[in-house]
Design an enzyme around this catalytic site. Structure first.
Site, mmCIF file in Angstrom:
data_model
loop_
_atom_site.group_PDB
_atom_site.id
_atom_site.type_symbol
_atom_site.label_atom_id
_atom_site.label_comp_id
_atom_site.label_asym_id
_atom_site.label_seq_id
_atom_site.Cartn_x
_atom_site.Cartn_y
_atom_site.Cartn_z
ATOM 1 N N LYS A 91 0.853 -1.192 0.000
ATOM 2 C CA LYS A 91 0.000 0.000 0.000
ATOM 3 C C LYS A 91 0.885 1.237 0.000
ATOM 4 O O LYS A 91 1.811 1.359 0.799
ATOM 5 C CB LYS A 91 -0.897 -0.014 1.236
ATOM 6 C CG LYS A 91 -1.784 1.225 1.374
ATOM 7 C CD LYS A 91 -2.611 1.163 2.660
ATOM 8 C CE LYS A 91 -3.336 2.472 2.920
ATOM 9 N NZ LYS A 91 -4.094 2.464 4.186
ATOM 10 N N ASP A 102 -2.795 10.250 3.825
ATOM 11 C CA ASP A 102 -4.215 9.888 3.863
ATOM 12 C C ASP A 102 -4.967 10.842 4.783
ATOM 13 O O ASP A 102 -4.868 10.747 6.009
ATOM 14 C CB ASP A 102 -4.382 8.448 4.352
ATOM 15 C CG ASP A 102 -5.853 8.062 4.493
ATOM 16 O OD1 ASP A 102 -6.703 8.700 3.842
ATOM 17 O OD2 ASP A 102 -6.128 7.117 5.254
ATOM 18 N N LYS A 136 -10.410 12.352 8.619
ATOM 19 C CA LYS A 136 -9.998 11.859 9.936
ATOM 20 C C LYS A 136 -10.122 13.001 10.949
ATOM 21 O O LYS A 136 -9.464 14.032 10.817
ATOM 22 C CB LYS A 136 -8.548 11.367 9.879
ATOM 23 C CG LYS A 136 -8.341 10.162 8.979
ATOM 24 C CD LYS A 136 -6.875 9.765 8.930
ATOM 25 C CE LYS A 136 -6.644 8.619 7.968
ATOM 26 N NZ LYS A 136 -7.256 7.345 8.420
ATOM 27 N N ASP A 142 1.222 5.911 6.081
ATOM 28 C CA ASP A 142 0.257 5.064 5.384
ATOM 29 C C ASP A 142 0.849 4.440 4.120
ATOM 30 O O ASP A 142 0.156 3.726 3.405
ATOM 31 C CB ASP A 142 -1.011 5.853 5.043
ATOM 32 C CG ASP A 142 -2.265 5.011 5.160
ATOM 33 O OD1 ASP A 142 -2.204 3.942 5.793
ATOM 34 O OD2 ASP A 142 -3.303 5.408 4.603
ATOM 35 N N ASP A 149 -12.458 6.897 3.713
ATOM 36 C CA ASP A 149 -11.278 6.646 4.535
ATOM 37 C C ASP A 149 -10.901 5.170 4.547
ATOM 38 O O ASP A 149 -9.950 4.781 5.215
ATOM 39 C CB ASP A 149 -11.508 7.145 5.966
ATOM 40 C CG ASP A 149 -10.208 7.242 6.761
ATOM 41 O OD1 ASP A 149 -9.139 7.364 6.125
ATOM 42 O OD2 ASP A 149 -10.256 7.193 8.003
ATOM 43 N N GLU A 192 -9.643 3.730 1.936
ATOM 44 C CA GLU A 192 -9.115 3.948 0.581
ATOM 45 C C GLU A 192 -7.996 2.988 0.209
ATOM 46 O O GLU A 192 -7.802 2.672 -0.967
ATOM 47 C CB GLU A 192 -8.613 5.396 0.453
ATOM 48 C CG GLU A 192 -7.216 5.677 0.964
ATOM 49 C CD GLU A 192 -6.985 5.331 2.431
ATOM 50 O OE1 GLU A 192 -5.872 4.882 2.757
ATOM 51 O OE2 GLU A 192 -7.910 5.493 3.253
ATOM 52 N N ARG A 195 -7.591 -0.179 0.571
ATOM 53 C CA ARG A 195 -8.049 -1.408 -0.091
ATOM 54 C C ARG A 195 -8.479 -1.146 -1.528
ATOM 55 O O ARG A 195 -8.387 -2.042 -2.374
ATOM 56 C CB ARG A 195 -9.178 -2.036 0.726
ATOM 57 C CG ARG A 195 -10.446 -1.214 0.803
ATOM 58 C CD ARG A 195 -11.362 -1.628 1.942
ATOM 59 N NE ARG A 195 -10.819 -1.295 3.243
ATOM 60 C CZ ARG A 195 -11.402 -1.616 4.401
ATOM 61 N NH1 ARG A 195 -12.544 -2.276 4.402
ATOM 62 N NH2 ARG A 195 -10.848 -1.271 5.544
#
Length: 576
Positions: free
Chosen positions: A345, A350, A357, A370, A430, A432, A434
């Site tokens: 990933k 993010d 968030k 992230d 959020d 995202e 995946r």
């Protein structure tokens, strides 16, 4: 040209990288000592000039990582009497059993007894006064007259010590003691090494050396001032010598350097490490090891042609365009009996998107990490390029982008279409990571690989379940689970297998699309893994590793480089 294929063309990058990032390895031809030198080079020193043009164009805050001279540590394996060693610190790794004393308050352990006799009983007396019992995490450094060494350090190993993690921790503790004392010469010995097999002695010396290098290194690239470590040499006593140990220490060198590289990627803030810069770092790895690695970097238009609607939807809001990274390792000679893929990933930041968030514990200020999965994958690529294992082809894949907020961005309720044709109703922007991994996994399967391991800082649910030190693994393949667990035993990284409970998929069903991108709060790490499973060919063995916890050391507020050592070991176990 939308797809950029990198080979030997970037001569300037390759030569500058090679001169500063190569670790020095030298073996003294001696029956009594083996010496290995590590140059622990931060990637700022390898990348400052290369990154400069990118930063000059667009970097918020005008921040450029400092070029820091690499500390160099020379390791020697020796068989000498501990009382005769001369230097700054003689560090002794001790278990709780080693610290036991007889009725006269004298040590029963032979090495501690010998040292204490030379010191006139001061070591036993001082350890009692310091309440040092050998528990894991305990350490004390004493300045006592009577030895060749200026100081004696006792490093606690707990009730027993037999794991990679324990001996790597010993090396890290010695590095910390050396930094505190500004020591330049250190020796490390185990109070009890008589029962170790020859193989275990090799692995122990390797883990100690690796821990020392990783413990010594500090990422000071973004500080206005930094102190250079004084440590120059480390002697490892009582664990053997010879060429086999030299090979092990060289392997520790390659993997430790890769871990440092991964740490620096994760530590770099989002205003420095954009998707473009991450792709640039990947390209430089391919240039450095162009005999075995090639790189393909796809831009948004090329990804659109491949119908990567899920990945591109996440990237749509950011001013920094996405870069899809694909490194391919082909072994010397070109013959490979197995094809593997490592998928990471790569969210360089993010925000959460429109489901932004907010609130305590959201950790938005840490969302530079992230991309920890991609750091593990690229760190592994660097080590594999250096080690050059035979008989295995490896694809390193990262869908790099940012998840931001703008008028062009993905909205809650949107339906996106992945490159395998499956449709996804986005009920949470959020979730995202995946979505990006979906297209990356499809791409990996299309490379004809037999096994895939993906790594992602995917869910807070996995951190709640397993805490900050253990990664969760999800796989329908028992064979693949055994392989990766065996690799983690060698690396010392902690993994725990989690269930892929198929009944939980009910919560992921959409009324208008093939699936939702999130289910309920319960079992969130499991439903995330079940989502990824929808994008993997059934013929391919697949594992998902959720490293949201161990990617970051909250106490030290720095990246760990988690996953790299395990991935490298797993690839080697699949090689011929």
């Amino acid at each position: 040209m939308a797809a950029i294929v990198v080979s030997l063309a970037s001569a300037l990058v390759a030569s500058s990288s090679r001169s500063s990032s190569s670790l020095v390895f030298a073996k003294l031809r001696s029956s009594s000592a083996l010496r290995v030198s590590f140059a622990v080079a931060p990637f700022s020193s390898r990348r400052g000039r290369v990154m400069a043009h990118t930063l000059a164009q667009a970097t918020l805050g005008l921040t450029l990582p400092a070029s820091i001279e690499a500390p160099k540590v020379s390791f020697a394996a020796k068989e000498i009497d501990v009382t005769e060693w001369k230097g700054d610190i003689l560090a002794v790794g001790v278990t709780e059993k080693d610290m036991s004393k007889d009725d006269n308050s004298k040590f029963e352990n032979s090495i501690l007894k010998k040292l204490d006799a030379q010191l006139g009983g001061l070591l036993a007396e001082a350890s009692s006064e310091e309440d040092f019992t050998g528990k894991a995490g305990q350490s004390t450094v004493l300045r006592l007259p009577g030895l060749g060494s200026k100081r004696v350090g006792l490093i606690g190993l707990g009730q027993s010590a037999s794991t990679t993690a324990a001996f790597r921790g010993l090396g890290e503790a010695v590095a910390a003691a050396a930094k505190a004392a500004q020591a330049s010469d250190v020796a490390i010995v185990l109070a009890s090494s008589e029962g170790l097999s020859a193989e275990l002695k090799l692995n122990t010396a390797t883990a100690i050396a690796s821990g020392t290098v990783l413990g010594l290194y500090e990422d000071n690239r973004y500080k206005s001032e930094s102190k250079k470590p004084a440590l120059k040499s480390v002697d490892i006593l009582g664990l053997g010598t010879g060429p086999e140990l030299g090979k092990k220490l060289k392997y520790a060198e390659d993997v430790s350097y890769a871990v440092i590289f991964g740490r620096e990627l994760v530590n770099s803030p989002a205003n420095v490490l954009t998707p473009a810069v991450l792709a640039e770092e990947a390209s430089k790895i391919a240039s450095l090891y162009s005999d075995v690695l090639s790189a393909t970097i796809l831009d948004a238009e090329e990804c659109k042609k491949l119908k990567m609607g899920s990945y591109l939807a996440v990237a749509a809001a950011s001013a920094n365009p996405p870069h899809f990274i694909h490194l391919c390792y082909k072994p010397p000679g070109g013959s490979a009996k197995v094809k593997l893929a490592l998928v990471g990933k790569g969210l360089t930041f993010d925000s959460g998107g429109y489901n932004i968030k907010t609130g305590p514990g959201c950790s938005i200020e840490l969302m530079k990490f992230d991309m920890g999965g991609s750091a593990a994958v690229l760190g592994a690529a660097k080590a594999i390029g250096q080690i050059k294992p035979l008989g295995v082809e490896v694809h390193f894949i990262v869908a790099a982008c940012e998840n931001m907020i703008s008028g062009t961005g993905m909205r809650p309720g949107d339906i996106v279409t992945a490159s395998n044709g499956k449709t996804i109703e986005v009920n949470n922007t959020d979730a995202e990571g995946r979505l990006t991994l979906a297209d990356a996994l499809v791409y990996a399967c299309n490379q004809g690989v037999e096994k895939i391991v993906d790594l992602a800082t995917l869910t807070g649910a996995c951190v709640v379940a397993l805490g900050p030190s253990v990664a969760g693994i999800f796989t329908p393949s028992d064979d693949l689970a055994k392989e990766v667990f065996a690799a983690s035993e060698v690396s010392g990284e902690k993994l725990w297998r989690m269930p892929l409970e198929e009944s939980y998929w009910e919560s992921m069903k959409s009324g208008v699309a093939d699936m939702l991108n999130t289910g309920g709060r319960a079992g969130g790490a499991i439903t995330a893994a079940l989502f990824l499973k929808q994008f993997v060919d059934e013929k391919v063995q697949w594992m998902h590793i959720d490293l949201a916890g161990p990617v970051w050391n909250e106490k030290k507020r720095t990246a760990t480089g988690f996953g790299i050592a395990t991935l490298v070991e797993w690839v080697l176990k699949n090689s011929s």
